[in-house]
Design a protein around this motif. Structure first.
Motif, PDB file in Angstrom:
ATOM      1  N   HIS A  40       0.836  -1.201   0.000  1.00 23.13           N
ATOM      2  CA  HIS A  40       0.000   0.000   0.000  1.00 23.13           C
ATOM      3  C   HIS A  40       0.879   1.262   0.000  1.00 23.13           C
ATOM      4  N   ALA A  41       1.935   1.254   0.800  1.00 24.65           N
ATOM      5  CA  ALA A  41       2.850   2.398   0.853  1.00 24.65           C
ATOM      6  C   ALA A  41       3.599   2.559  -0.463  1.00 24.65           C
ATOM      7  N   THR A  42       4.010   1.459  -1.054  1.00 25.29           N
ATOM      8  CA  THR A  42       4.715   1.514  -2.332  1.00 25.29           C
ATOM      9  C   THR A  42       3.813   2.037  -3.443  1.00 25.29           C
ATOM     10  N   HIS A  44       1.412   4.171  -3.035  1.00 25.07           N
ATOM     11  CA  HIS A  44       1.260   5.613  -2.837  1.00 25.07           C
ATOM     12  C   HIS A  44       2.505   6.369  -3.273  1.00 25.07           C
ATOM     13  N   THR A  45       3.680   5.842  -2.944  1.00 24.57           N
ATOM     14  CA  THR A  45       4.913   6.556  -3.285  1.00 24.57           C
ATOM     15  C   THR A  45       5.188   6.555  -4.786  1.00 24.57           C
ATOM     16  N   SER A  46       4.783   5.501  -5.463  1.00 27.84           N
ATOM     17  CA  SER A  46       4.995   5.447  -6.914  1.00 27.84           C
ATOM     18  C   SER A  46       3.799   5.987  -7.693  1.00 27.84           C
ATOM     19  N   GLN A  47       2.847   6.580  -6.988  1.00 29.56           N
ATOM     20  CA  GLN A  47       1.670   7.223  -7.567  1.00 29.56           C
ATOM     21  C   GLN A  47       0.849   6.276  -8.447  1.00 29.56           C
ATOM     22  N   SER A  49      -1.662   4.354  -6.884  1.00 25.64           N
ATOM     23  CA  SER A  49      -2.979   4.186  -6.271  1.00 25.64           C
ATOM     24  C   SER A  49      -3.977   5.105  -6.958  1.00 25.64           C
TER      25      SER A  49
END
Length: 75
Positions: A40-42, A44-47, A49
């Protein structure tokens, strides 16, 4: 030294490759809540989501299922 989360990277590679059905299948059999949170964090960071709503829904559903307390214990 902290262990890197390879599972999340592999699932993100599936998503970037356009194989969302394989990514959803992997999400449904996720090893742990920690791995799902890393994915989930990955995302968001790689845009990533928001682009694939079905993948986002699968992550949310799997997080809810794995985080919920069990109703019974196996013998």
């Amino acid at each position: 030294m902290a262990k890197t989360n390879e599972w999340a990277g592999k699932v993100v590679a599936l998503i970037k490759g356009g194989n969302s059905s394989a990514a959803i299948a992997q999400i449904k059999v996720a090893p742990s809540v920690k791995d799902l949170k890393a994915l989930h964090a990955t995302m968001h960071t790689s845009q990533l989501s928001g682009r694939w709503r079905d993948v986002d829904a699968a992550i949310d559903d799997s997080l809810a299922l794995l985080s919920a307390p069990r109703l019974h214990r196996s013998p």
